[in-house]
Each structure stands twice: as structure tokens, then as C-alpha cells.
Design an enzyme around this catalytic site. Sequence first.
Site, mmCIF file in Angstrom:
data_model
loop_
_atom_site.group_PDB
_atom_site.id
_atom_site.type_symbol
_atom_site.label_atom_id
_atom_site.label_comp_id
_atom_site.label_asym_id
_atom_site.label_seq_id
_atom_site.Cartn_x
_atom_site.Cartn_y
_atom_site.Cartn_z
ATOM 1 N N THR A 68 0.832 -1.197 0.000
ATOM 2 C CA THR A 68 0.000 0.000 0.000
ATOM 3 C C THR A 68 0.867 1.247 0.000
ATOM 4 O O THR A 68 2.101 1.169 -0.148
ATOM 5 C CB THR A 68 -1.023 -0.043 1.159
ATOM 6 O OG1 THR A 68 -1.946 1.033 0.994
ATOM 7 C CG2 THR A 68 -0.350 0.069 2.518
ATOM 8 N N LYS A 72 3.506 1.469 -4.040
ATOM 9 C CA LYS A 72 2.957 0.670 -5.151
ATOM 10 C C LYS A 72 3.798 0.785 -6.430
ATOM 11 O O LYS A 72 3.896 -0.180 -7.187
ATOM 12 C CB LYS A 72 1.503 1.067 -5.431
ATOM 13 C CG LYS A 72 0.564 0.620 -4.303
ATOM 14 C CD LYS A 72 -0.874 0.960 -4.579
ATOM 15 C CE LYS A 72 -1.715 0.611 -3.353
ATOM 16 N NZ LYS A 72 -3.141 0.913 -3.542
ATOM 17 N N ASP A 108 -6.523 -3.409 -7.364
ATOM 18 C CA ASP A 108 -7.315 -2.255 -6.917
ATOM 19 C C ASP A 108 -8.457 -1.943 -7.894
ATOM 20 O O ASP A 108 -9.597 -1.734 -7.490
ATOM 21 C CB ASP A 108 -6.430 -1.012 -6.784
ATOM 22 C CG ASP A 108 -5.518 -1.080 -5.575
ATOM 23 O OD1 ASP A 108 -5.914 -1.677 -4.558
ATOM 24 O OD2 ASP A 108 -4.406 -0.524 -5.645
ATOM 25 N N GLY A 135 -3.435 10.828 -8.329
ATOM 26 C CA GLY A 135 -2.309 10.212 -7.650
ATOM 27 C C GLY A 135 -2.265 8.716 -7.874
ATOM 28 O O GLY A 135 -2.760 8.192 -8.880
ATOM 29 N N THR A 159 -3.648 19.700 -9.295
ATOM 30 C CA THR A 159 -2.504 19.957 -10.175
ATOM 31 C C THR A 159 -2.829 19.340 -11.534
ATOM 32 O O THR A 159 -2.739 18.126 -11.715
ATOM 33 C CB THR A 159 -1.236 19.309 -9.589
ATOM 34 O OG1 THR A 159 -1.140 19.665 -8.210
ATOM 35 C CG2 THR A 159 0.014 19.740 -10.328
ATOM 36 N N VAL A 160 -3.229 20.185 -12.490
ATOM 37 C CA VAL A 160 -3.751 19.669 -13.763
ATOM 38 C C VAL A 160 -2.691 18.867 -14.522
ATOM 39 O O VAL A 160 -3.013 17.881 -15.190
ATOM 40 C CB VAL A 160 -4.283 20.832 -14.629
ATOM 41 C CG1 VAL A 160 -4.849 20.322 -15.939
ATOM 42 C CG2 VAL A 160 -5.368 21.587 -13.871
HETATM 43 P P1 ATR Z 1 -2.535 8.358 -3.461
HETATM 44 O O1 ATR Z 1 -1.524 7.287 -3.736
HETATM 45 O O2 ATR Z 1 -3.349 8.143 -2.207
HETATM 46 O O3 ATR Z 1 -3.404 8.661 -4.624
HETATM 47 P P2 ATR Z 1 -0.922 10.698 -4.006
HETATM 48 O O4 ATR Z 1 -0.243 10.036 -5.121
HETATM 49 O O5 ATR Z 1 -0.140 11.566 -3.071
HETATM 50 O O6 ATR Z 1 -1.660 9.656 -3.074
HETATM 51 O O7 ATR Z 1 -2.145 11.548 -4.598
HETATM 52 C C1 ATR Z 1 -2.966 12.302 -3.785
HETATM 53 C C2 ATR Z 1 -4.062 12.940 -4.637
HETATM 54 O O8 ATR Z 1 -4.894 13.707 -3.776
HETATM 55 C C3 ATR Z 1 -3.551 13.891 -5.688
HETATM 56 O O9 ATR Z 1 -4.473 13.936 -6.756
HETATM 57 C C4 ATR Z 1 -3.553 15.220 -4.930
HETATM 58 O O10 ATR Z 1 -3.618 16.360 -5.749
HETATM 59 P P3 ATR Z 1 -2.261 16.981 -6.370
HETATM 60 O O11 ATR Z 1 -1.859 16.071 -7.503
HETATM 61 O O12 ATR Z 1 -2.648 18.324 -6.815
HETATM 62 O O13 ATR Z 1 -1.261 16.974 -5.252
HETATM 63 C C5 ATR Z 1 -4.841 15.074 -4.180
HETATM 64 N N1 ATR Z 1 -4.940 15.924 -2.992
HETATM 65 C C6 ATR Z 1 -4.310 15.753 -1.808
HETATM 66 N N2 ATR Z 1 -4.674 16.710 -0.928
HETATM 67 C C7 ATR Z 1 -5.548 17.516 -1.589
HETATM 68 C C8 ATR Z 1 -6.302 18.676 -1.231
HETATM 69 N N3 ATR Z 1 -6.219 19.217 -0.019
HETATM 70 N N4 ATR Z 1 -7.114 19.220 -2.158
HETATM 71 C C9 ATR Z 1 -7.212 18.689 -3.394
HETATM 72 N N5 ATR Z 1 -6.542 17.597 -3.796
HETATM 73 C C10 ATR Z 1 -5.725 17.014 -2.903
#
Ligand code: ATR
Length: 277
Positions: A68, A72, A108, A135, A159-160
Site C-alpha cells: 500500500t 505501489k 485495486d 495520484g 494539479t492539472v
Molecule cells: P494516493 O496514492 O493516495 O493517490 P498521491 O499520489 O499523493 O496519493 O495523490 C494524492 C491525490 O490527492 C492527488 O491527486 C492530490 O492532488 P495533487 O496532484 O494536486 O497533489 C490530491 N490531494 C491531496 N490533498 C488535496 C487537497 N487538499 N485538495 C485537493 N486535492 C488534494
Amino acid sequence: MPEAESAPDRYALVGHPVAHSRSPLIHQLFARQTRQRMTYELIDAEPAQFETAVRGFQAAGGRGMNVTVPHKEAAFALAKTHGEAARIARAVNTLTFTAGAIRGDNTDGIGFIRDVTVNHKREIAGARVLLLGAGGATRGLLGPLLAAKPASLVLANRTVERAAALRDQFAAHGAIDVCSFADLAARGSFDILINATSAGLHGEQPPFPASLVTAQSFCYDLAYSLNMTPFVTWASAQGAGRAVQGWGMLIEQAAESFAIWRGVRPDTAPIRAQLVR
Ligand code: ATR
């Protein structure tokens, strides 16, 4: 004297953090139901310790591991051979140890699809689908989601550029319409909304427009908690037809991993009834 029984087969979840994981309980219930002799441990390993933790568990006789956050993608790199879903996602949540080799699978996405289509009886085929977040969680979902043939798939992220990179990576599997959260107001409403951001884990709820949700919308939070998650609270407040947490996906992805390891697929219905109110 009865013959000494061999030790049960060992499995584990590796991640950081893992202390509060429900996976040991879920696999214990599967093992009891299918009469498999096995144990399932938790191994907390920081990124720098990931490979040592995996190889150490294998050397100690481990048969397989779930992987996890945040490992991954490292697990994908570590595995020698890959199942198709893992190859497409370039992320692995299930490692299987065989003589001399490590195989990587990703359960998943199939776990998510099963929970939505079988347990919640929602059609993805032909649906307008919105995926929030770009993410690791989204990476695991995109292949199976596109294979399920939604009418359209919008991928929105804070983040687009991260969303655009995933669109490009998955281009061969189907069309993805990428946008920012602010641009969502111009996209109308959706049949299925999936929260794959980790915002809720920090108690945050990004400013999604209310226009995304109708009384027919099915809202799915990949996160799960004993309390209401921020996304489920938000979706319910917008009048969503249904808003659920990701408990079912957690159980279904575990069942797929269990089936890979043990060759028998547990019946998830009684486990869901026991764990999900
Ligand atoms: P995971 O493996 O759980 O998907 P990750 O790769 O860190 O973790 O991705 C987290 C996701 O949640 C991303 O899409 C992140 O947006 P960014 O790419 O812009 O960082 C999003 N995310 C985390 N906190 C956020 C917040 N407060 N508001 C909006 N999006 C958030």
C-alpha cells in the site's frame, strides 16, 4: 505422536503507515471461510526500507505481500513479471513469491469495478464518470475504468499537469478529458463521481461545484472511515442519490489478491455484512 503440522503460509501488508489497516482481519476471515492455513502480518517500512522489507519477508518464508501507500510504484519496479492490470497501471498492490521470482499484480481496479457493478449494482458502461484526483489511487483505477466503457471520463485534479500525464499514459486505453476543479463547473453533472484524492485524509474537502451532483448521481469515496468521510458528507449535502465509502473496494481487492495467492476466491458478501454496516 501425531505428525508435526507444517507452519501456516505467511502473508503480509507492507506500507507506511499500516498500523490501522483492516487487511489482517479481512484475510483472516477469508482464510477461515475457505479453510486456508495462513497468517497475515503488518510490516511498516519507510520508502528507503521497502526493498529490504520485501526481500527479508520472502527470505523468511513469506509467500506473498500486499503493498500500500507509498510503495505501489516501487513494488512495480521490484516485480520481475506483471499481470496485465499492473503492467497498464505501472503500480502493484499484490506481490507473489515463487521460486526465484517475484510477480506483481494490481487488484485495486478490479476490486473497485466489482464493488460498484456487483455490490452496488451501478452500470459503468455508458455512464458519465468523473474521477477526482490524479495520484497513485487513480493510476490503479484508470485501466479497468476505461475498459468498462463509460460514455465519457473526466479526470480533474488540483494539479492539472498530473492529470494530463495520466491521460497521456493511458491514451491507448481510451479518451480522458482532463480539467481543473474550477473548470468542472462547465462540465455539467455526472452519473458516477469517484473521489480518489487524499484530501479527506487531511480532513479537507476541495471546492467541487454543487452542479456536479444530481439525485441520480452515485458518489464513491475511495477513502473509508468509521465516521462519515468529508466527500461522502459533501455528496450527501448536494443531494446525491447515493454516496458510499470505499469499504467494499477494500474487501474486493483483498479477495482478488487472496484468489491469486490461494487459488480460491472467497465469498465477499458475508465479510461485507460483517465489516460494513
Ligand atoms: P494516493 O496514492 O493516495 O493517490 P498521491 O499520489 O499523493 O496519493 O495523490 C494524492 C491525490 O490527492 C492527488 O491527486 C492530490 O492532488 P495533487 O496532484 O494536486 O497533489 C490530491 N490531494 C491531496 N490533498 C488535496 C487537497 N487538499 N485538495 C485537493 N486535492 C488534494
